[in-house]
Design an enzyme around this catalytic site. Structure first.
Site, PDB file in Angstrom:
ATOM      1  N   GLU A 236       0.820  -1.198   0.000  1.00 21.66           N
ATOM      2  CA  GLU A 236       0.000   0.000   0.000  1.00 21.66           C
ATOM      3  C   GLU A 236       0.861   1.258   0.000  1.00 21.66           C
ATOM      4  OE1 GLU A 236      -2.654  -0.333   3.377  1.00 21.66           O
ATOM      5  OE2 GLU A 236      -2.738  -2.514   3.144  1.00 21.66           O
ATOM      6  N   GLU A 347     -10.029   6.013   3.035  1.00 18.86           N
ATOM      7  CA  GLU A 347     -10.371   5.250   4.240  1.00 18.86           C
ATOM      8  C   GLU A 347     -10.282   6.183   5.441  1.00 18.86           C
ATOM      9  OE1 GLU A 347      -8.720   1.398   6.868  1.00 18.86           O
ATOM     10  OE2 GLU A 347      -7.759   1.959   4.976  1.00 18.86           O
TER      11      GLU A 347
END
Length: 432
Positions: A236, A347
Site C-alpha cells: 500500500e 479510508e
C-alpha cells in the site's frame, strides 16, 4: 536516571513514574495533541530499546520546518536489512525495468504542461523547503520519538494497522458497516487477470480529524491471497493524516505492507524492517507540501507500484518515475507471484466519539458530486499486466459502506482516463 539519586529511588520503588508532555504543533484548532502520560521506567526502557533499533545512526540530519528530524542513514544501515528473511539480501543496484506506457489519448492529454499548470501541479515534501538534501549513498528516514510511541495503543501496535475485515471481503456484502470502525470509498478491479502493479494520481488535501486516534487516508492497495483468512498479502502507498502516528494534522506520504492480513507482519513506512529505500530525496512519512485548496490550486501525487519482471521485487515510483525503493519478494507468499486485485480510494477511522458518527473528513470533506476543486479525486487508474505494460483499468466497481457519510462516483474521459471523485464530511444530519 544515571545519577546515584535516581538509582537509589529505583531500588526503593520498582516502578518510578515519568511524566511526559506529548505536544505537537497542530494545524487544526479542533484537536488537542497535548497529553500527559505517566510512563514507568521499565516501559520507557523498552520503548528506547525499540527506538534504538529503528533509528539508525545518521551521517547527517536535517530539521524540517514542520519540526521533523530527517536522518540521512547509510543505505546499507537502514532498518529493512534487519529482517530475518533479508539476512543475505543484496540491495538491488540495477534499476528495475519500468512498465511500458501504452500511448492513448489519455496519456497524451495528461502530459500537457497546460493541463498541469491549471491543476496546480505536483506536491513534494516540506523538508525540501530549505534546499537541504541527504548525501549520496544515504537514505532519508523520519526519526521516531518516544512521544510517537506513547501516542500508540502500545509498543506492539506502534506503526501497525489494526487487523480488520479486508476491504475486498465486503464486495459481496456491501451492507457490512465498517470492520473495526473503518469506512471506505473505493474503486476496485473486477477482472480475473493476473496483475503485476498499479498506478494512479492522487489529489492531496488536508482533511480535519476529530479524534487523535482516528485517521484519514487516500491510497493504492495491491492485493493477493484469501480475503477471508490470515494469508492476505498487501502492498500500500498514498497519503494520510494521522495525529496518532505523526503527532500533527499534516498529510504525509506513507507506505504499508503485510503478508498475513495485518496480524504480525509489516508496518507503516520504515517503522519495521522490510521496505528497502534507494532514493535520497524522498522521505517516507514526511509531510507533503503544498496541498489543495477549496476552489483553488489542486495538487496531487503520482504513485506507481509494480513487480520487477527480472528480479521479482515490488518497486515504488513517485512522481515522474522517481524510484523510491522496493519491497523484496522474500517478504511475501502470494505476492511473490502476482497480485489478484487492486483497490484505489479513501479510508477513515470512525471511533464514534460521543456515540455519534465521527466528523473526520475523507478526502477534501466534500461529497463526490461537488466535483473538481471541491471534491477529492484519484485519476488515471492504471494496472500493469504480465507484459509489464501499463493500461487504463477499465473493469472497475465502486464501494462505499455508508454513502450518507462518504461516497464515490467514477467516470472516464481522455484526459483523466478512468478516474473518480470521492469523500465526504462524516457526521451530518444525514450521517448521525
Amino acid at each position: 536516571m544515571g545519577r546515584k539519586k535516581g538509582f537509589f529511588h529505583l531500588l526503593l520503588l520498582p516502578l518510578i513514574l515519568f511524566t511526559f508532555c506529548t505536544k505537537s504543533l497542530a494545524q487544526s484548532s479542533t484537536l488537542n495533541y497535548t497529553k500527559y502520560t505517566q510512563v514507568s521506567s521499565l516501559r520507557l526502557a523498552r520503548i528506547q530499546k525499540h527506538l534504538d533499533k529503528i533509528n539508525k545512526p545518521p551521517v547527517f540530519t536535517i530539521q524540517s520546518p514542520d519540526g521533523d528530524f530527517i536522518d540521512c542513514v547509510h543505505n546499507r544501515k537502514q532498518p529493512a536489512l534487519d529482517h530475518p528473511l533479508l539476512k543475505n539480501h543484496k540491495i538491488q543496484r540495477v534499476p528495475p525495468e519500468m512498465p511500458k506506457m501504452i500511448k492513448t489519448d489519455a496519456v497524451r492529454e495528461r502530459n500537457s504542461s497546460e493541463n498541469e499548470r491549471l491543476r496546480g501541479g505536483f506536491a513534494w515534501q516540506m523538508w525540501h523547503q530549505k534546499g537541504q538534501k541527504c548525501p549520496k549513498g544515504t537514505v532519508p528516514i523520519r526519526r521516531s520519538t518516544v512521544h510517537d510511541v506513547l501516542r500508540a495503543k502500545s509498543l506492539y501496535h506502534f506503526g501497525k494497522k489494526q487487523s480488520k475485515i479486508p476491504l475486498s471481503a465486503r464486495v459481496d456484502a456491501p451492507d457490512v458497516q465498517s470492520g473495526n470502525g473503518h469506512e471506505h470509498a473505493i474503486a476496485y478491479t473486477t477482472s480475473s487477470q493476473e496483475i503485476y502493479g498499479a498506478k494512479a494520481t492522487i489529489n492531496v488535501w488536508n482533511p480535519s480529524i476529530q479524534v487523535v486516534n482516528e485517521f484519514s487516508l487516500s491510497q493504492i492497495w495491491v492485493l493477493s491471497g484469501s480475503f477471508d483468512g490470515s494469508d492476505l498479502n498487501s502492498i500500500e502507498a498514498g497519503w494520510q493524516v494521522s495525529p496518532e502516528l505523526y503527532g500533527d494534522s499534516r498529510p504525509r506520504l506513507f507506505t504499508y505492507w503485510t503478508s498475513d492480513a495485518y496480524q504480525a507482519t509489516g508496518c507503516y513506512n520504515l517503522l519495521c524492517s522490510g521496505f528497502i529505500q534507494t532514493n535520497s530525496r524522498i522521505a517516507i512519512g514526511a509531510a507533503i507540501n503544498p496541498v489543495s485548496l477549496l476552489n483553488g490550486n489542486q495538487y496531487d501525487i503520482t504513485i506507481l507500484i509494480w513487480k520487477d519482471p527480472k528480479l521479482g521485487n515490488w518497486w515504488m515510483g513517485y512522481g515522474d518515475n522517481t524510484l523510491v525503493g522496493y519491497w523484496p519478494t522474500e517478504l511475501f507468499t502470494h505476492l511473490a507471484n502476482q497480485a489478484t486485485m487492486v483497490e484505489w480510494g479513501g479510508e477513515v477511522v470512525n471511533s464514534r466519539p460521543n456515540n455519534e458518527h465521527t466528523s473526520t473528513q475523507m478526502g477534501s470533506g466534500h461529497f463526490a458530486e461537488d466535483g473538481f476543486g471541491k471534491a477529492s479525486y484519484i485519476r488515471n487508474l492504471e494496472i500493469v499486466d504480465s507484459d509489464n505494460s501499463l493500461s487504463a483499468s477499465q473493469d472497475i466497481s465502486t464501494l462505499a459502506e455508508n454513502t450518507n457519510c462518504y461516497n464515490i462516483k467514477s467516470s472516464y474521459n481522455n484526459e483523466w482516463g478512468t478516474h473518480f471523485y470521492y469523500g465526504g464530511p462524516g457526521k451530518s444530519p444525514n450521517c448521525p
